[in-house]
Write a protein that holds these residues in place. Structure first.
Motif, mmCIF file in Angstrom:
data_model
loop_
_atom_site.group_PDB
_atom_site.id
_atom_site.type_symbol
_atom_site.label_atom_id
_atom_site.label_comp_id
_atom_site.label_asym_id
_atom_site.label_seq_id
_atom_site.Cartn_x
_atom_site.Cartn_y
_atom_site.Cartn_z
ATOM 1 N N HIS A 1 0.884 -1.176 0.000
ATOM 2 C CA HIS A 1 0.000 0.000 0.000
ATOM 3 C C HIS A 1 0.919 1.222 0.000
ATOM 4 O O HIS A 1 1.509 1.558 1.021
ATOM 5 N N PRO B 1 -6.174 0.954 0.151
ATOM 6 C CA PRO B 1 -6.315 2.233 -0.568
ATOM 7 C C PRO B 1 -7.111 2.251 -1.867
ATOM 8 O O PRO B 1 -7.402 3.325 -2.396
ATOM 9 N N GLN B 2 -7.464 1.103 -2.436
ATOM 10 C CA GLN B 2 -8.003 1.133 -3.807
ATOM 11 C C GLN B 2 -9.227 2.036 -3.940
ATOM 12 O O GLN B 2 -9.365 2.769 -4.916
HETATM 13 C C1 FAD Z 1 -0.476 -7.837 -3.535
HETATM 14 C C2 FAD Z 1 -1.309 -6.610 -3.327
HETATM 15 C C3 FAD Z 1 -2.531 -6.714 -2.680
HETATM 16 C C4 FAD Z 1 -3.297 -5.562 -2.469
HETATM 17 N N1 FAD Z 1 -4.553 -5.704 -1.932
HETATM 18 C C5 FAD Z 1 -5.360 -4.611 -1.884
HETATM 19 C C6 FAD Z 1 -6.727 -4.750 -1.515
HETATM 20 O O1 FAD Z 1 -7.208 -5.855 -1.294
HETATM 21 N N2 FAD Z 1 -7.475 -3.620 -1.434
HETATM 22 C C7 FAD Z 1 -6.962 -2.384 -1.701
HETATM 23 O O2 FAD Z 1 -7.681 -1.392 -1.530
HETATM 24 N N3 FAD Z 1 -5.683 -2.236 -2.106
HETATM 25 C C8 FAD Z 1 -4.896 -3.323 -2.241
HETATM 26 N N4 FAD Z 1 -3.635 -3.190 -2.722
HETATM 27 C C9 FAD Z 1 -3.165 -1.861 -3.141
HETATM 28 C C10 FAD Z 1 -3.809 -1.407 -4.444
HETATM 29 O O3 FAD Z 1 -3.899 -2.460 -5.364
HETATM 30 C C11 FAD Z 1 -2.976 -0.270 -5.010
HETATM 31 O O4 FAD Z 1 -2.870 0.725 -4.021
HETATM 32 C C12 FAD Z 1 -3.583 0.351 -6.249
HETATM 33 O O5 FAD Z 1 -3.809 -0.591 -7.266
HETATM 34 C C13 FAD Z 1 -2.654 1.452 -6.764
HETATM 35 O O6 FAD Z 1 -3.282 2.099 -7.841
HETATM 36 P P1 FAD Z 1 -2.428 2.954 -8.872
HETATM 37 O O7 FAD Z 1 -3.346 3.337 -9.980
HETATM 38 O O8 FAD Z 1 -1.731 4.012 -8.134
HETATM 39 O O9 FAD Z 1 -1.284 1.965 -9.403
HETATM 40 P P2 FAD Z 1 -1.397 0.519 -10.061
HETATM 41 O O10 FAD Z 1 -2.735 -0.079 -9.816
HETATM 42 O O11 FAD Z 1 -0.219 -0.230 -9.618
HETATM 43 O O12 FAD Z 1 -1.305 0.817 -11.629
HETATM 44 C C14 FAD Z 1 -0.185 1.456 -12.202
HETATM 45 C C15 FAD Z 1 -0.034 0.950 -13.636
HETATM 46 O O13 FAD Z 1 0.850 1.818 -14.335
HETATM 47 C C16 FAD Z 1 1.666 1.041 -15.176
HETATM 48 N N5 FAD Z 1 2.894 1.783 -15.493
HETATM 49 C C17 FAD Z 1 3.947 2.039 -14.675
HETATM 50 N N6 FAD Z 1 4.879 2.774 -15.323
HETATM 51 C C18 FAD Z 1 4.396 2.983 -16.568
HETATM 52 C C19 FAD Z 1 4.889 3.664 -17.703
HETATM 53 N N7 FAD Z 1 6.070 4.309 -17.673
HETATM 54 N N8 FAD Z 1 4.156 3.656 -18.838
HETATM 55 C C20 FAD Z 1 2.963 3.019 -18.900
HETATM 56 N N9 FAD Z 1 2.437 2.357 -17.835
HETATM 57 C C21 FAD Z 1 3.139 2.350 -16.686
HETATM 58 C C22 FAD Z 1 1.934 -0.217 -14.381
HETATM 59 O O14 FAD Z 1 2.346 -1.257 -15.245
HETATM 60 C C23 FAD Z 1 0.569 -0.450 -13.734
HETATM 61 O O15 FAD Z 1 -0.248 -1.253 -14.550
HETATM 62 C C24 FAD Z 1 -2.822 -4.301 -2.918
HETATM 63 C C25 FAD Z 1 -1.602 -4.214 -3.575
HETATM 64 C C26 FAD Z 1 -0.846 -5.343 -3.801
HETATM 65 C C27 FAD Z 1 0.456 -5.225 -4.534
#
Ligand code: FAD
Ligand code: SF4
Length: 503
Positions: free
Chosen positions: A441, A485-486
């Motif tokens: 997270h 955080p999702q």
């Molecule tokens: C194992 C695990 C379990 C979790 N369980 C939960 C849960 O049950 N409930 C909850 O609320 N949260 C959970 N979380 C946290 C939650 O999934 C994340 O906080 C959330 O998905 C983050 O959202 P985001 O959009 O910031 O990034 P992400 O969802 O990580 O998406 C970012 C995306 O950007 C892409 N990217 C990166 N760099 C580039 C680039 N230069 N060009 C193009 N694309 C790029 C990546 O490939 C990725 O697909 C968990 C996280 C993990 C790892």
């Protein structure tokens, strides 16, 4: 326009023009994109990872690390201890590999954000969006048939201990079948990760590029006009042809906490707060060993939780099922000794804590690798929180009838009778190097706020001092949450896109 995947270097460069280009397809990127599509904008999502349909998800933890995790899940935060940072690199981002736990943003954060960061007008809007998301994603409590014994034991123990909160989790996974495979992606199509719930609409009405890591945001002066990079093959890692997506109205960066800040740095965006204020909820688990089989991998990946300790000492407690190969990596020893320990897999239950840590870190760009480097370390107050978490979880195992505790703390006996383990854990060492912890997270790096010297964007996600450049992911969040955080990320990204569409 549809979906464009890897294009080899024998192909001509790919070019497109849209109203808005969104970098990243996870919790933030997908919600920003779908909100703009629904508002009638032409949108392109550009994602570094591949598009995998649920039937193509990996079947093992090793496969998940190889196929859907960023850097094999092996990026390390650099501090006194080296703790891995786990994020996904696949269409749908970390929502593909997460446990689908849905928690609304706690109300006490809004006055804090207003006081400390000048962020106003978020509370009611986020609540309204979160209610809508819950209906859209069919959020429900883990169904009884999918709970499994580990979750049922944890709930009974939390209740018996009289904890102020002990509940079965609400998840974006209606009809979860309890296969315990969330980390590999839900091949049963129950988890509503964004590649299942939202990106098909973006693909139908707009454009989705996969295998397309953005290298740079294109700027004309201080105005963002598009993004560019080279396709990368998802298996061979071979570099393909160049892609350029020009954006008439906006570039929205949603590449995750570590990558969004680094992408802006590489694009020469100037902000004194860029890469600062990295925070997270480091997490780890404690095994209880039971006389009767628990079969923690039967039942949903995470089915029980408690927020009773969110403020004091600053912990969220949950259950977690991990596959046998990951359990093996948590049990010390080798050879026959390790085999004997693994043999008792069916009798182990793993219950975990996420620490609402005070520590603040920083994200920079690796000098030679060009990859994100995260400097982050625990000080004594966070180590004390972590230790308290070990005691609480061990007490919960005791209330559930565990005979022994396997703490996994280096330097302590491998296994101790439960009563004795609790006493030992109360004075467990405070050296972070003795603990196996992961960071999943994550928050910050491009935090929002009213003061450009301490924040990267305003409350609408617009980067201070730039035109048409926005951020819409977890990197906006200026504090820890103390909950998963999702939901917060999705609702913030929706607000960023709604404000953009109505500007
Ligand atoms: C194992 C695990 C379990 C979790 N369980 C939960 C849960 O049950 N409930 C909850 O609320 N949260 C959970 N979380 C946290 C939650 O999934 C994340 O906080 C959330 O998905 C983050 O959202 P985001 O959009 O910031 O990034 P992400 O969802 O990580 O998406 C970012 C995306 O950007 C892409 N990217 C990166 N760099 C580039 C680039 N230069 N060009 C193009 N694309 C790029 C990546 O490939 C990725 O697909 C968990 C996280 C993990 C790892
Ligand atoms: S436990 Fe299995 S069925 Fe339920 S959401 Fe996770 S992967 Fe899907």
């Amino acid at each position: 326009m549809g979906h464009v995947a890897f294009q080899g270097d024998d192909q001509k460069p790919f070019e497109a023009e849209v109203d808005a280009v969104v970098v990243g397809s996870g919790a933030g990127g997908a919600l920003a994109a779908v909100t703009l599509v629904r508002a009638g904008w032409s949108v392109a999502v550009v994602e570094a990872g591949a598009w995998r349909d649920p039937q193509d998800y990996p079947h093992s933890a090793y496969g998940a690390m190889r196929d859907v995790m960023d850097d094999w899940g092996a990026q390390l935060a650099r501090g006194r201890a080296l703790w891995p940072i786990v994020q996904a690199r696949t269409m749908g981002g970390s929502t593909v590999i997460n446990s689908a736990i849905c928690v609304r943003t706690p109300e006490d954060l809004f006055p804090q954000w207003e006081r400390e960061h000048g962020l106003t007008g978020l509370q009611q809007r986020m609540l309204t969006i979160q209610e809508k998301l819950e209906a859209e994603l069919s959020v429900e409590e883990v169904p009884p048939a999918a709970r499994g014994r580990s979750n049922v034991l944890a709930k009974a123990a939390g209740d018996a201990l009289g904890w102020a909160d002990s509940h079965y989790i609400r998840r974006y996974a209606k009809g979860c079948e309890g296969t315990g495979q969330c980390l590999q992606g839900c091949s049963r199509m129950k988890k509503q990760s964004t590649n299942v719930a939202y990106l098909p609409l973006v693909r139908e009405k707009g454009l989705v590029l996969s295998c397309a890591p953005v290298e740079r945001v294109l700027l004309e002066g201080t105005k963002a006009v598009g993004v560019t990079g080279h396709f990368v093959h998802p298996q061979t890692r071979e570099t393909g042809t160049r892609f350029t997506v020009r954006a008439k109205k906006a570039v929205i960066v949603a590449a995750s906490v570590t990558h969004s800040a680094v992408l802006l740095m590489k694009s020469k965006v100037k902000s004194p707060a860029l890469g600062h204020f990295f925070r997270c909820h480091p997490g780890t688990g404690v095994f209880g060993l039971y006389d009767e089989p628990v079969d923690m991998n039967v039942g949903t990946t995470q089915g029980w939780a408690s927020v009773a300790f969110r403020n004091e000492p600053g912990l969220k407690l949950e259950t977690l099922a991990i596959p046998p190969e990951m359990v093996a990596s948590r049990l010390s020893g080798g050879g026959v000794q390790l085999m004997n320990r693994i043999e008792r897999f069916r009798h182990l239950a793993m219950w975990v804590m996420a620490v609402r840590a005070e520590a603040v870190g920083r994200i920079t760009v690796g000098l030679f690798s060009g990859k994100p480097v995260v400097s982050y370390g625990f000080e004594r107050p966070d180590m004390e929180r972590l230790r308290r978490g070990f005691v609480l979880v061990a007490q919960q195992h005791q209330a559930a009838g565990a005979k022994t505790i396997v703490s996994g703390i280096a330097g302590l006996p491998y296994e101790l009778p439960t009563e004795q383990a609790i006493k030992v854990l109360e004075t467990a060492p405070l050296d972070p190097r003795q603990y196996t912890v992961i960071l999943s997270h994550l928050f910050g790096g491009c935090v929002m706020g009213s003061d450009p010297s301490r924040s990267v964007t305003d409350v609408h996600g617009r980067v201070h001092g730039y035109q048409n450049l926005l951020v819409a992911d977890a990197s906006l969040i200026p504090s820890t949450l103390g909950v998963n955080p999702q939901h917060t990320i999705m609702s913030l990204a929706t607000i960023v896109a709604e404000d953009l569409a109505s500007a």
